[in-house]
Design an enzyme around this catalytic site. Structure first.
Site, PDB file in Angstrom:
ATOM      1  N   LYS A  14       0.825  -1.228   0.000  1.00 31.95           N
ATOM      2  CA  LYS A  14       0.000   0.000   0.000  1.00 31.95           C
ATOM      3  C   LYS A  14       0.845   1.258   0.000  1.00 31.95           C
ATOM      4  O   LYS A  14       0.606   2.177  -0.775  1.00 31.95           O
ATOM      5  CB  LYS A  14      -0.896   0.067   1.252  1.00 31.95           C
ATOM      6  CG  LYS A  14      -1.960  -0.977   1.359  1.00 31.95           C
ATOM      7  CD  LYS A  14      -2.928  -0.645   2.497  1.00 31.95           C
ATOM      8  CE  LYS A  14      -2.285  -0.522   3.872  1.00 31.95           C
ATOM      9  NZ  LYS A  14      -1.774  -1.766   4.433  1.00 31.95           N
ATOM     10  N   ARG A  89     -10.067   1.379   8.683  1.00 32.02           N
ATOM     11  CA  ARG A  89      -9.606   0.011   8.932  1.00 32.02           C
ATOM     12  C   ARG A  89     -10.739  -0.856   9.475  1.00 32.02           C
ATOM     13  O   ARG A  89     -10.580  -2.056   9.595  1.00 32.02           O
ATOM     14  CB  ARG A  89      -8.560  -0.003  10.036  1.00 32.02           C
ATOM     15  CG  ARG A  89      -7.103   0.320   9.813  1.00 32.02           C
ATOM     16  CD  ARG A  89      -6.294  -0.515   8.933  1.00 32.02           C
ATOM     17  NE  ARG A  89      -4.975  -0.852   9.409  1.00 32.02           N
ATOM     18  CZ  ARG A  89      -3.845  -0.233   9.065  1.00 32.02           C
ATOM     19  NH1 ARG A  89      -3.855   0.833   8.296  1.00 32.02           N
ATOM     20  NH2 ARG A  89      -2.696  -0.681   9.484  1.00 32.02           N
ATOM     21  N   ARG A 128      11.165  -6.195   5.093  1.00 36.44           N
ATOM     22  CA  ARG A 128      11.021  -4.767   5.397  1.00 36.44           C
ATOM     23  C   ARG A 128      11.558  -4.442   6.794  1.00 36.44           C
ATOM     24  O   ARG A 128      12.111  -3.367   7.018  1.00 36.44           O
ATOM     25  CB  ARG A 128       9.546  -4.361   5.288  1.00 36.44           C
ATOM     26  CG  ARG A 128       9.324  -2.855   5.367  1.00 36.44           C
ATOM     27  CD  ARG A 128       7.928  -2.466   4.965  1.00 36.44           C
ATOM     28  NE  ARG A 128       6.948  -2.804   5.981  1.00 36.44           N
ATOM     29  CZ  ARG A 128       5.628  -2.603   5.858  1.00 36.44           C
ATOM     30  NH1 ARG A 128       5.149  -2.081   4.751  1.00 36.44           N
ATOM     31  NH2 ARG A 128       4.805  -2.930   6.826  1.00 36.44           N
ATOM     32  N   ARG A 134      11.164  -1.219  11.219  1.00 39.11           N
ATOM     33  CA  ARG A 134       9.888  -0.987  11.918  1.00 39.11           C
ATOM     34  C   ARG A 134       9.692  -2.048  12.992  1.00 39.11           C
ATOM     35  O   ARG A 134       9.742  -3.240  12.692  1.00 39.11           O
ATOM     36  CB  ARG A 134       8.738  -1.047  10.908  1.00 39.11           C
ATOM     37  CG  ARG A 134       8.413   0.284  10.291  1.00 39.11           C
ATOM     38  CD  ARG A 134       7.335   0.156   9.256  1.00 39.11           C
ATOM     39  NE  ARG A 134       6.043  -0.335   9.786  1.00 39.11           N
ATOM     40  CZ  ARG A 134       4.908  -0.277   9.103  1.00 39.11           C
ATOM     41  NH1 ARG A 134       4.880   0.241   7.901  1.00 39.11           N
ATOM     42  NH2 ARG A 134       3.794  -0.737   9.631  1.00 39.11           N
ATOM     43  N   ARG A 146      -1.658  -7.959  13.301  1.00 35.72           N
ATOM     44  CA  ARG A 146      -2.103  -7.080  12.212  1.00 35.72           C
ATOM     45  C   ARG A 146      -2.872  -7.873  11.153  1.00 35.72           C
ATOM     46  O   ARG A 146      -3.871  -7.402  10.608  1.00 35.72           O
ATOM     47  CB  ARG A 146      -0.907  -6.357  11.592  1.00 35.72           C
ATOM     48  CG  ARG A 146      -0.444  -5.196  12.483  1.00 35.72           C
ATOM     49  CD  ARG A 146       1.053  -4.991  12.399  1.00 35.72           C
ATOM     50  NE  ARG A 146       1.481  -4.350  11.189  1.00 35.72           N
ATOM     51  CZ  ARG A 146       2.704  -4.543  10.643  1.00 35.72           C
ATOM     52  NH1 ARG A 146       3.555  -5.373  11.180  1.00 35.72           N
ATOM     53  NH2 ARG A 146       3.039  -3.900   9.558  1.00 35.72           N
TER      54      ARG A 146
HETATM   55  P1  AMP Z   1       0.321   0.851   8.582  1.00 41.18           P
HETATM   56  O1  AMP Z   1       1.528   1.677   8.322  1.00 41.18           O
HETATM   57  O2  AMP Z   1      -0.871   1.256   7.773  1.00 41.18           O
HETATM   58  O3  AMP Z   1       0.606  -0.633   8.481  1.00 41.18           O
HETATM   59  O4  AMP Z   1      -0.094   1.118  10.109  1.00 41.18           O
HETATM   60  C1  AMP Z   1       0.789   0.822  11.155  1.00 41.18           C
HETATM   61  C2  AMP Z   1       0.037   0.835  12.478  1.00 41.18           C
HETATM   62  O5  AMP Z   1      -0.520   2.129  12.721  1.00 41.18           O
HETATM   63  C3  AMP Z   1      -1.142  -0.120  12.567  1.00 41.18           C
HETATM   64  O6  AMP Z   1      -0.758  -1.453  12.899  1.00 41.18           O
HETATM   65  C4  AMP Z   1      -1.960   0.526  13.690  1.00 41.18           C
HETATM   66  O7  AMP Z   1      -1.377   0.300  14.949  1.00 41.18           O
HETATM   67  C5  AMP Z   1      -1.786   2.006  13.364  1.00 41.18           C
HETATM   68  N1  AMP Z   1      -2.831   2.471  12.433  1.00 41.18           N
HETATM   69  C6  AMP Z   1      -2.665   2.890  11.141  1.00 41.18           C
HETATM   70  N2  AMP Z   1      -3.827   3.216  10.592  1.00 41.18           N
HETATM   71  C7  AMP Z   1      -4.785   3.006  11.531  1.00 41.18           C
HETATM   72  C8  AMP Z   1      -6.192   3.144  11.564  1.00 41.18           C
HETATM   73  N3  AMP Z   1      -6.885   3.550  10.498  1.00 41.18           N
HETATM   74  N4  AMP Z   1      -6.839   2.853  12.730  1.00 41.18           N
HETATM   75  C9  AMP Z   1      -6.171   2.443  13.819  1.00 41.18           C
HETATM   76  N5  AMP Z   1      -4.830   2.253  13.842  1.00 41.18           N
HETATM   77  C10 AMP Z   1      -4.137   2.541  12.715  1.00 41.18           C
END
Ligand code: AMP
Length: 189
Positions: A14, A89, A128, A134, A146
């Site tokens: 993404k 989400r 990654r 990360r 996740r």
């Molecule tokens: P991502 O970079 O999109 O994989 O997001 C990394 C982390 O950020 C996720 O595992 C959540 O802990 C938090 N996060 C990102 N987007 C959301 C969202 N829309 N709602 C809640 N937590 C989020």
């Protein structure tokens, strides 16, 4: 002008693809994960609030996330279209986004779903973790969490957008350029 979402499990590409789409379509890419990571790095109040959830692979509470997105969508750069990466989400966030967009008197054009199988996702996340460092990619428990949340909360949410006729599904497997070409083709149709 395009207002769109990009959805898919962790590791589906993404972030990478949304940067490309943002350049190609000239719209701002807004990643809630990136916003959380910057705030955690800078140890802002929002960052301190989000850190435990992000590290564990859990969702940050909807109230915090929704407020953050609502603010971000009113910035000048989002007036001419946007690409939301990683939000919404779950169905609560969909309802919140619906309200925000209706207050702004705009609507979504398309929801792009990137797919990839589990084995591939886990392999990519491990790679990654080595490159970007990360925390949530390095921890097996956080990776599992996740992917579980994706299945239990995000997949039903995508089904809701599917019922609205907004979803275009693209295979996220393969080289970055190929996936990008598939996306551009899917957005044309
Ligand atoms: P991502 O970079 O999109 O994989 O997001 C990394 C982390 O950020 C996720 O595992 C959540 O802990 C938090 N996060 C990102 N987007 C959301 C969202 N829309 N709602 C809640 N937590 C989020």
């Amino acid at each position: 002008m395009t207002r769109m979402l990009i959805v898919g499990p962790a590791g589906s590409g993404k972030g990478t693809q949304s940067k490309r789409i943002s350049e190609d379509l000239g719209i701002v890419a807004i990643s809630t994960g990136d916003i959380f990571r910057v705030n955690i790095k800078e140890q802002t109040e929002l960052g301190r609030e989000a850190q435990g959830y992000v590290d564990a692979g859990d969702l940050v509470p909807d109230s915090v996330t929704n407020r953050m997105v609502e603010d971000r969508l009113t910035w000048e750069d989002a007036k001419n279209g946007f690409l939301l990466d990683g939000y919404p989400r779950n169905r609560t966030q969909v309802a919140a986004l619906d309200e925000m967009l209706s207050r702004l008197d705009v609507s979504l054009d398309v929801v792009l779903e990137l797919t990839a199988d589990r084995e591939e996702l886990i392999m990519r996340l491990k790679k990654r973790a080595e490159i970007e460092g990360r925390e949530d990619d390095a921890d097996e428990g956080a990776i599992r969490r996740r992917l579980e949340i994706f299945d239990s909360e995000t997949a039903p949410m995508i089904a809701e957008y599917d019922a609205r006729g907004l979803v275009r599904r693209v295979d996220g497997l393969g080289p970055m350029d190929e996936v990008n070409a598939r996306i551009m083709e899917a957005l044309k149709s």
